[in-house]
Design an enzyme around this catalytic site. Structure first.
Site: not given
Ligand SMILES: NCc1[nH]cc(CCC(=O)O)c1CC(=O)O
Length: 322
Positions: A87-88, A136-137, A154, A160, A247
């Site tokens: 997702k990153d 998004r959230r 952050r 967090r 993203c």
């Molecule tokens: N942006 C940070 C990030 N990148 C991936 C994850 C979680 C693990 C995943 O989605 O595979 C997270 C932390 C989160 O959003 O809770």
């Protein structure tokens, strides 16, 4: 003589390191390697995204802040693999690199972590301070509950959670996948249904990037690739690419497979949550394959973009996306 080591490039956050170790262990197991660290050494790198803490700077930096340094190590031949939370990873990769492997995906859903143990967004108290760095959230939560007060939260997952425990915010959301990989009990809190909060494209999936011409790396990864996960991630990422590609925009997508039938849900919102455009497609694939899945994602993304029209285009431009 033992073969040349194949280094694994990773960020150095606890989650990224846990994911790199997972890949290292899987590689060592499938190739029956006794000394995993010798065969697949971990190369920890700090990325620009890890150094910058200011949201404005992060947005100015655009795409790939968490991936560029790892990709540089691949291109320079310092590493054979770069392990990413998919997702990153920006929707478009640099020339000469490719995602050769997607591991079997973890639960992609978000969990709500809140003082007083609210399990659903609807259960949060009036005006609760919602801490998140995810646009998004924030948009999805504000869509359901416009009274919530967004606060920028952050830091890595542990930071967090301690800010939540210290009362700096009343609630936050985290990916169950990340919490699980860190071994945190919070992972088992109730997950939010996709109807309530659709996950980020590719959430919960670990992907491994290589140089496209590195046959040894591709062969080493082949047994680790999970085709259904790769197809679902391809559909979600194509949806994102059709809309934006960054993203840091309020875009969500979630694909599942039932046999070879792909069910893809996708949505885009304005950052304040006042508008939401959602759509879904259920299509039988001739076979489970990333190309066909990506075409479905692209088409759904184009449909949502058309529905959102100028209002959505402006929202994406203003949220730092391109
Ligand atoms: N942006 C940070 C990030 N990148 C991936 C994850 C979680 C693990 C995943 O989605 O595979 C997270 C932390 C989160 O959003 O809770």
């Amino acid at each position: 003589m033992s073969p040349a080591p194949q280094p694994i490039a990773t960020r150095t956050s606890p989650l990224a390191l846990a994911q790199a170790r997972l890949v290292q262990q899987r590689l060592a197991a499938v190739w029956d390697v006794a000394d995993a660290e010798a065969a697949f050494p971990i190369l920890g790198l700090t990325t620009t995204g890890d150094r910058i803490t200011d949201r404005a700077l992060l947005e100015a930096g655009g795409k790939g802040l968490f991936t560029k340094e790892l990709e540089r190590a691949l291109m320079d031949g310092e590493a054979s693999f770069a392990v990413h939370s998919m997702k990153d990873v920006p929707a478009r990769l640099p020339d000469g690199l490719e995602i050769a492997c997607v591991l079997e995906r973890e639960d992609p859903r978000d969990v709500l972590l809140a003082a007083g143990d609210a399990a659903r967004v609807a259960d949060l108290p009036e005006g609760a301070r919602l801490g998140t760095a995810s646009i998004r959230r924030q948009a999805q939560a504000m869509h359901l509950r416009p009274d919530l007060e967004p606060v920028l939260l952050r830091g890595n997952v542990d930071t967090r959670l301690s800010k939540l425990a210290a009362g700096e915010v009343d609630a936050t959301f985290l990916a169950r996948a990340g919490l699980r990989r860190l071994g945190r009990d919070e992972a088992e809190r109730p997950a939010l249904a996709p109807e309530e909060m659709l996950p980020a494209p590719a959430q919960g999936a670990i992907g491994i990037e290589i140089r496209a011409d590195d046959e040894a790396a591709r062969q080493a990864l082949a047994p680790l690739n999970d085709l259904p996960s790769a197809a679902c991630v391809a559909a979600e990422r194509a949806f994102l690419a059709a809309l934006d590609g960054s993203c840091r925009t309020p875009i969500a997508a979630y694909a599942t497979l039932d046999g070879a039938t792909l069910f893809l849900r996708g949505e885009a919102l304005t950052p304040d949550g006042s508008h939401k455009w959602a759509d879904a497609a259920r299509i039988a694939l001739p076979e489970i394959e990333t190309g066909a899945a990506a075409r479905i994602g692209k088409r759904l993304g184009e449909q949502v973009a058309a529905a959102g029209g100028e209002t959505l285009r402006r929202a994406i431009a203003e949220s730092g996306g391109t």
